[in-house]
Write an enzyme that holds these catalytic residues in place. Structure first.
Site, short mmCIF file in Angstrom:
data_model
loop_
_atom_site.label_atom_id
_atom_site.label_comp_id
_atom_site.label_asym_id
_atom_site.label_seq_id
_atom_site.Cartn_x
_atom_site.Cartn_y
_atom_site.Cartn_z
N HIS A 167 0.84 -1.33 0.07
CA HIS A 167 -0.05 -0.01 0.00
C HIS A 167 0.95 1.14 -0.02
O HIS A 167 0.78 2.18 -0.80
CB HIS A 167 -0.99 0.08 1.24
CG HIS A 167 -1.70 1.33 1.56
ND1 HIS A 167 -2.44 1.86 0.77
CD2 HIS A 167 -1.14 2.32 2.49
CE1 HIS A 167 -3.01 3.03 1.16
NE2 HIS A 167 -2.20 3.41 2.19
N TRP B 229 7.05 0.03 3.80
CA TRP B 229 7.30 0.69 2.82
C TRP B 229 8.90 1.31 2.75
O TRP B 229 9.61 1.38 1.63
CB TRP B 229 6.36 1.91 2.32
CG TRP B 229 6.50 3.08 2.91
CD1 TRP B 229 6.24 3.50 4.11
CD2 TRP B 229 7.11 4.13 2.38
NE1 TRP B 229 6.64 4.68 4.45
CE2 TRP B 229 7.20 5.17 3.44
CE3 TRP B 229 7.95 4.38 1.17
CZ2 TRP B 229 7.97 6.35 3.05
CZ3 TRP B 229 8.75 5.61 0.97
CH2 TRP B 229 8.51 6.66 2.01
N SER C 116 11.81 8.31 -12.44
CA SER C 116 11.91 9.67 -11.85
C SER C 116 13.01 10.60 -12.12
O SER C 116 12.86 11.82 -12.48
CB SER C 116 11.95 9.42 -10.32
OG SER C 116 10.40 8.91 -9.72
N HIS D 184 13.23 11.83 3.41
CA HIS D 184 12.53 13.37 3.85
C HIS D 184 12.40 14.08 2.86
O HIS D 184 11.21 14.85 2.42
CB HIS D 184 13.15 13.92 5.13
CG HIS D 184 12.26 14.87 5.73
ND1 HIS D 184 11.33 14.35 6.46
CD2 HIS D 184 11.83 16.29 5.53
CE1 HIS D 184 10.29 15.35 6.74
NE2 HIS D 184 10.67 16.52 5.97
N HIS E 166 13.04 10.85 11.65
CA HIS E 166 12.43 9.87 11.80
C HIS E 166 13.02 8.72 12.41
O HIS E 166 12.34 7.46 12.29
CB HIS E 166 12.46 9.38 10.03
CG HIS E 166 11.61 10.29 9.19
ND1 HIS E 166 10.32 10.35 8.80
CD2 HIS E 166 12.08 11.37 8.54
CE1 HIS E 166 10.11 11.04 8.10
NE2 HIS E 166 11.13 11.73 7.98
#
Lengths: 531, 287
Positions: free
Chosen positions: A82, A147, A175, A258, A308
């Site tokens: 997900h 993830w 990307s 980030h 994090h």
């Protein structure tokens, strides 16, 4: 202005011709930025549905305490996929789709700078998606590691992990190529007189996002490459016995992760910065400060990654540095929020669907920003780390931030893309259903998180039952409401009323002022002179 | 450079639809799927890798062939040229960031994780007597190994690569002066130096495995040493192939003194692998 000289092949110059191929092959081979933008947007929507179904599996399991629908392994696979699919398959491609459609039109360019590479950027994505989906059918299934793909769990997973690593490589290549294209287009393809500080803010946010992507996607590639060699070739990057460290993975990942947050958020800021002035019938308040705030957020995003990781064991000095740096981000973000509000101040406001989504964005994204500020503080974060409070926080930013902006953008530009109007009543229904069910789903997760409910666990004690039930009901409502979005878009494409030349009187960027509605297949083959 | 953003411009070349990108995606997919099969000892992996590799070679021949044809056919002017310059610069920046991830891992391991593994609590509870000095293969690594010294072959390799940076610059100067013979000679020398570098590197790897007991599996030292030098070697290989293509084009008489971005782009790339090597020499071999 010099005339357009036909220096290349047949049938490519005028009207609705699209080169040599037709049918499906037109889409496979196209070098047209509008075709590619459309493919990005549809791909994104399909992935949004796939990732959404996974979210509903998660919420169905969490409807009641105990294990009833899926086993814990599969639950972990669902949370992992997900996250990966929503971040890399749905949100990022959606904004690349907007970039493809809009940037050439907004700066007065004939197409993207590298039209063939543009095609490749898109056509890598379905293959990467295929690798992710195939991983479900390997022995052991898809990776159930979250993830973020943290070592050392990733080193122990089965074949599905290898497929996921290569999928991440492919997504990264896509990307990077896409961003090089966008950045080069903005730097080199602007029409005469379209100086950098006259560009629509959407182009500015993408210029900075593109830079961030080129800087950090290779770092992610490095991180998963180390995981791959640790898995199969005996290296010891994340193995303490060999002198490495699993925490090393977290540092490298979040150095990517980030800035990635802002890669998702900045284009959303750009879309909202186009919508709000249009429906306030006023120019954007504080344009220059918006540009500087965007750049400020991007620079700060490189020095906050360890917020994090407050709980993995870090010197207090490190925690303090990352805490102060993180709280600094509130300043440029605050500049943006106040500028949007000031744009609306004393404007002649109307609330068509795009503006509703922009206003919803403004309200909910600010809430998500505030919970981010709460989480940036070390003493609080140590309590809330890995709880549903964090889940609520980033869904306020990712869904109510990025996704709301994307919905608003689709409604805003659908008339320009298709030449037809969407159904305003149904659009408003879509907004209100989305708005209400979003909050039903995620607002209550703040409560279960504050009460201590951990994330990524399929079972929970009885005390968390009420808010989980509410959240699950909200999630199904939210999911079903998105089918309405699909219906509104299809109805618009098939049988929408013909759009006026300029459906939004306050819109003032080139695609509205210099181009007919719908935008022809090729635009600005001769650049407009804007001096 | 081309006209700035404030002067009206001519037509920008937008290419025709083509199959090469999707072919490239399919070949990457085949190679990656094959790689997964090979790494997990399933049958058929090499076949898939080979098929993907042939496909991507074909794709590159055709795609680059198109681009070269367009360039020689005079379709690119100043405006497109600026795009190529920006594109190549940003691509090299992305490569720099890729290496940054591995240099970051090296610094983290040397400065934080290895010394930390010799800290008091680790020494008492887990690995008594581990010193935590660099080079280290970690506290759990039993075999003896020798690190790679800096002042033998690596120093020679540094000289080779730095010289090749000079020769490619001379070749560029010759191209701008229209001295084609000198251009071809110095471009050939650059490629020869690059290939020689790769040969020395391969010899050094053999030496490491055979004599020093230094392997990819030799803990943190072996991991960082082989991954950093290996990826660099891969980039030198790619750079040498690019130079070879440019050399073939020079021999065919392509490029003009004022229109030769393909040459310059490859030269930039070559200087980039040069600079990365200097970082490697200092932080991997020397210090």
């Amino acid at each position: 202005m010099s005339a357009v000289v036909d220096t290349h092949g047949h049938g490519h110059e005028h009207g609705d011709h699209h080169g040599g191929y037709s049918g499906l092959m037109r889409w496979v081979t196209t070098t047209n930025h509008k075709d590619i933008g459309t493919m990005y947007l549809w791909f994104s929507f399909i992935m949004f549905m796939v990732g959404g179904v996974m979210a509903l599996v998660i919420r169905a399991e969490l409807f009641s305490p105990g294990l009833q629908i899926v086993n814990p392994d599969f639950f972990n696979q669902m949370t992992t996929m997900h996250g990966l699919i929503m971040v890399f398959g749905a949100i990022m491609p959606a904004f690349v789709g907007f970039a493809n459609w809009l940037i050439p039109m907004q700066i007065g360019a004939p197409d993207m700078a590298f039209a063939r590479m543009n095609n490749w950027s898109f056509w890598i994505l379905p293959f990467a998606g295929a690798l992710l989906i195939i991983s479900f059918f390997t022995p052991g299934g898809a990776p159930g590691v979250g993830w973020t793909l943290y070592a050392p769990l990733t080193v122990q997973m089965g074949i599905g992990m290898d497929l996921t690593i290569f999928a991440v490589h492919l997504l990264g290549m896509s990307s990077i190529m896409g961003s090089i294209n966008i950045v080069t287009t903005i730097l080199n393809m602007r029409a005469p007189g379209m100086t950098l500080m006259r560009m629509p803010l959407f182009c500015w946010t993408w210029l900075i996002t593109g830079y961030l992507l080129i800087a950090v996607m290779p770092v992610l590639a490095g991180a998963v490459t180390m995981t791959l060699t640790d898995r199969h070739f005996g290296t010891a990057f994340f193995n303490a016995a060999g002198g490495g460290d699993p925490v090393l993975y977290q540092h490298i990942f979040w150095f990517f992760g980030h800035p990635e947050v802002y890669i998702i958020a900045l284009p959303a800021f750009g879309v909202v910065s186009q919508i709000i002035p249009a429906f306030s019938r006023k120019p954007l308040f504080g344009y220059a400060s918006m540009v500087y705030a965007t750049a400020g957020i991007a620079i700060l995003s490189f020095i906050v990654w360890a917020h994090h990781m407050y709980t993995v064991g870090m010197p207090v000095t490190g925690q303090l540095f990352f805490m102060y740096a993180t709280t600094l981000i509130a300043i440029p973000t605050g500049v943006k929020v106040f500028n949007w509000v000031a744009t609306m101040w004393k404007g002649s406001l109307t609330f068509e669907t795009p503006m509703l989504f922009a206003a919803g964005f403004l309200f909910l994204f600010t809430l998500g920003g505030f919970t981010g500020l709460v989480l940036s503080l070390v003493p609080i974060d140590i309590q809330l780390h890995d709880t549903y409070y964090v889940v609520a926080h980033f869904h306020y930013v990712m869904v109510a931030g990025a996704l709301f902006a994307a919905f608003g953008g689709v409604y805003f530009w659908l008339p320009k893309w298709t030449g037809r109007m969407y159904d305003e009543t149904l659009g408003k229904w879509h907004f209100w259903l989305t708005m209400i069910f979003f909050n039903v789903t995620f607002f209550v997760q703040h409560f279960s998180g504050l009460a201590g409910m951990p994330r990524r666990i399929p079972d929970y004690p009885l005390m968390f039952e009420t808010w989980n039930k509410v959240s699950s009901i909200g999630a199904f409502g939210f999911g079903i409401s998105q089918l309405l979005f699909l219906y509104v878009v299809l109805k618009c494409i098939r049988s929408g009323a013909k759009a006026p030349e300029k459906p939004w009187e306050g819109a003032d960027s080139l695609e509205w002022t210099h181009l007919p509605t719908p935008a022809p297949y090729h635009t600005f083959e001769t650049q407009p002179d804007l001096r | 450079m081309a006209q700035g953003a404030t002067t009206p411009r001519q037509h920008y070349y937008v290419p025709q639809p083509m199959y090469w990108p999707v072919l490239g995606s399919a070949s990457l997919f085949l190679m990656m799927l094959g790689g997964v099969f090979v790494m997990n000892a399933s049958a058929g992996g090499w076949v898939s890798i080979a098929a993907g590799f042939m496909l991507i070679l074909y794709m590159m021949f055709r795609w680059f062939g198109d681009v070269i044809g367009e360039s020689e056919g005079g379709k690119y002017h100043g405006w497109e040229d600026v795009s190529f310059r920006w594109g190549m610069s940003w691509f090299i920046f992305s490569e720099v960031m890729f290496f940054a991830a591995f240099f970051g891992a090296l610094f983290y391991i040397r400065v934080l994780s290895v010394p930390d593994l010799s800290s008091l609590e680790h020494n008492e509870l887990l690995w008594p007597g581990f010193k935590g000095t660099w080079p280290s293969a970690g506290p759990g690594f039993e075999e003896k190994f020798s690190p790679m010294g800096a002042w033998g072959l690596p120093a020679i390799n540094t000289a080779l690569l730095l010289t090749s940076g000079v020769t490619v610059t001379i070749a560029h100067w010759a191209l701008k002066e229209g001295k084609r013979g000198m251009l071809n000679l110095f471009l050939f020398l650059t490629i020869a130096l690059g290939v020689l570098f790769l040969g020395v590197q391969a010899y050094e790897y053999g030496h490491a495995y055979a004599d020093l007991n230094l392997k990819l599996t030799t803990g943190a030292y072996g991991s960082t040493f082989f991954m950093l030098t290996g990826f660099h070697g891969f980039h030198v290989t790619v750079g040498a192939i690019m130079l070879a293509v440019i050399f073939a084009r020079c021999v065919k008489g392509h490029f003009k003194p004022d229109h030769h971005f393909a040459f310059e782009g490859v030269a930039w790339y070559w200087h980039f692998v040069d600079v990365v090597w200097l970082g490697l020499f200092i932080f991997v071999y020397w210090l």
